[in-house]
Write a protein that holds these residues in place. Structure first.
Motif, short mmCIF file in Angstrom:
data_model
loop_
_atom_site.label_atom_id
_atom_site.label_comp_id
_atom_site.label_asym_id
_atom_site.label_seq_id
_atom_site.Cartn_x
_atom_site.Cartn_y
_atom_site.Cartn_z
N VAL A 164 0.84 -1.19 0.00
CA VAL A 164 0.00 0.00 0.00
C VAL A 164 0.88 1.25 0.00
O VAL A 164 1.98 1.25 0.55
CB VAL A 164 -0.95 0.03 1.22
N THR A 165 0.39 2.29 -0.65
CA THR A 165 1.04 3.61 -0.61
C THR A 165 0.16 4.51 0.24
O THR A 165 -1.02 4.70 -0.07
CB THR A 165 1.20 4.19 -2.01
N ILE A 166 0.74 5.07 1.30
CA ILE A 166 -0.07 5.81 2.28
C ILE A 166 0.61 7.12 2.70
O ILE A 166 1.83 7.27 2.59
CB ILE A 166 -0.32 4.97 3.55
N ASP A 167 -0.22 8.04 3.19
CA ASP A 167 0.25 9.16 4.00
C ASP A 167 -0.19 8.87 5.42
O ASP A 167 -1.27 8.29 5.63
CB ASP A 167 -0.40 10.49 3.56
N PHE A 168 0.64 9.22 6.39
CA PHE A 168 0.19 9.03 7.78
C PHE A 168 0.75 10.15 8.66
O PHE A 168 1.79 10.74 8.38
CB PHE A 168 0.58 7.65 8.33
N LYS A 232 -2.27 7.95 18.22
CA LYS A 232 -3.33 7.92 17.21
C LYS A 232 -2.70 8.28 15.87
O LYS A 232 -1.90 9.20 15.77
CB LYS A 232 -4.42 8.94 17.57
N PHE A 233 -3.05 7.50 14.83
CA PHE A 233 -2.53 7.77 13.50
C PHE A 233 -3.68 8.04 12.53
O PHE A 233 -4.65 7.26 12.46
CB PHE A 233 -1.71 6.59 12.98
N GLU A 234 -3.57 9.15 11.79
CA GLU A 234 -4.49 9.44 10.69
C GLU A 234 -3.81 8.95 9.41
O GLU A 234 -2.66 9.33 9.13
CB GLU A 234 -4.77 10.93 10.61
#
Length: 434
Positions: A164-168, A232-234
């Motif tokens: 997966v390619t994500i921003d966090f 907590k992670f967005e």
């Protein structure tokens, strides 16, 4: 030459050395005469500069030069006369240096400590008891296929082993923390790259979705400020890709240096490699336990000079790993001190076991070790010739064999307990300690 030695600690010595004035003055006079024959000064022809002029111009620097050489040479002679083996280079402190007076100086240096090995019967060693199963081989082959996989974007929900390619962006009590955010991060789900719960929280998410997950940093997390804290992670998922695994064919086998006609032959070679890896891992695990035990049971004061030398070696190794792009002086010594102390202590303790038990590298085991290493190469006879044809290369193998002999001696007295382990856990347990 007059010499007196003072013991200031278990490993430090202060050696006071006196050298007659005439020895210094004669050496200075000789050096000035040599200088007069070669020096070029305005107003004088080459070789015709008066000695008085040379002395006035160069006397102080020549005397300093001579004193440095005399201190070094007399220190080395004093060590030989006193039958002392230093652990490193000394620090010189001149006490009298005036012309016409006897030279007196102090050499401060360290010696190797006297070692009294602890009670080896108190050492506990845990030896993995592991069998390689067909499932282990399946897992290994799956990992090899994934190393060569291509990825294809999919619209379905993500699952383990997808990329997966994500921003966090992470926060603790509503405040973002350093190192807790990234954009365009590629992550293989189920790989264990992130803290527990992070990857699991993404499983089931689709491209375009935004998630919010709660996790807790492990108690032993390397950043002590974050260890044990809830966070907590967005997370925003940009892409989900499914690995496209290659076929198990001859082309694939050759990428790993295996000449196999079919999957059965390939599996046999993979299992053989796994057996070698497992054997080495068990050897490393046992050796690490032996080292830990020796360090715990034996009090040992270590010469700082040896630690500094080892730190420099570790810094040079680090520079090579960085491709030579970093000046090793830019790497703080503190980064390597703990590892250097462990290495130096281990070396001293192993030397003591060798000395007390009169151990030597068994020639048959050296040959066996060379053959074992050579068997992993396509041209084993060339590898054998490489080690047997060079005294330096062969001595490296002899050192390995001697270390194994030390471990065997300790194991004869230590408490050894076998522990049933899975293949993967045994390999992890046998990772060499740095």
């Amino acid at each position: 030459m007059q010499v007196s030695v003072e013991t200031t600690s278990n490993i430090e010595r202060r050696m006071t050395i006196g050298v007659p004035a005439q020895e210094i003055d004669a050496a200075v006079q000789k050096r000035l005469q040599e200088t007069a024959r070669t020096v070029r000064l305005n107003g004088f022809r080459p070789g015709k500069v008066p000695l008085s002029v040379v002395k006035r111009r160069f006397g102080d620097s020549v005397r300093q030069e001579i004193v440095g050489e005399v201190m070094r040479d007399n220190y080395m002679k004093a060590l030989e006369d006193q039958d002392i083996v230093p652990a490193g280079w000394p620090k010189f402190e001149p006490k009298t240096m005036e012309e016409g007076k006897d030279l007196e100086f102090v050499a401060i240096f360290e010696v190797l400590p006297e070692i009294e090995l602890g009670d080896l019967s108190k050492i506990n060693v845990e030896k993995p008891n592991t069998e390689i199963t067909d499932k282990d081989v399946d897992t290994m082959i799956d990992n090899l296929r994934r190393q060569q996989a291509t990825n294809k974007s999919v619209k379905r929900k993500s699952k383990n082993k997808d990329v997966v390619t994500i921003d966090f962006k992470g926060s603790i009590d509503g405040e973002e923390f350093e190192g807790g955010a990234a954009e365009g991060h590629r992550l293989t789900l189920g790989s264990g790259q992130m803290i527990p719960g992070f990857e699991k929280g993404i499983v089931g998410g689709k491209a375009g979705e935004e998630l919010e997950i709660d996790v807790t940093f492990p108690e032993d997390y390397q950043n002590e400020e974050l260890a044990g804290k809830p966070a907590k992670f967005e997370i925003k998922i940009h892409d989900v890709q499914e690995p496209q695994l290659p076929e198990l064919d001859e082309e694939f086998f050759k990428k790993f240096g295996i000449d196999a006609a079919d999957e059965e032959a390939f599996r046999a070679e993979v299992r053989k490699n796994m057996e070698r890896e497992l054997k080495q891992a068990i050897t490393n695990k046992v050796k690490n336990d032996v080292i830990d035990g020796l360090l715990e049971t034996t009090e040992l004061e270590v010469p700082q000079s040896l630690i500094d030398q080892e730190i420099d070696r570790l810094r040079q190794d680090a520079v090579q790993r960085f491709g030579g792009q970093v000046d090793f002086k830019q790497l703080p010594k503190e980064l390597f001190e703990e590892q250097a102390v462990r290495r130096v202590k281990t070396g001293l303790l192993f030397q003591e076991v060798v000395k007390k038990n009169d151990l030597k590298a068994d020639e048959a085991k050296v040959e066996e070790k060379i053959q074992e290493i050579a068997s992993t190469y396509e041209q084993p006879e060339e590898v054998v010739a490489h080690f047997t044809g060079s005294a330096e290369q062969k001595s490296q193998i002899e050192s390995v064999v001697l270390e194994e002999a030390v471990v065997d001696v300790v194991l004869e007295q230590a408490k050894v307990k076998e522990k049933k382990m899975k293949y993967e856990d045994a390999v992890k347990a046998g990772q060499p300690q740095r």
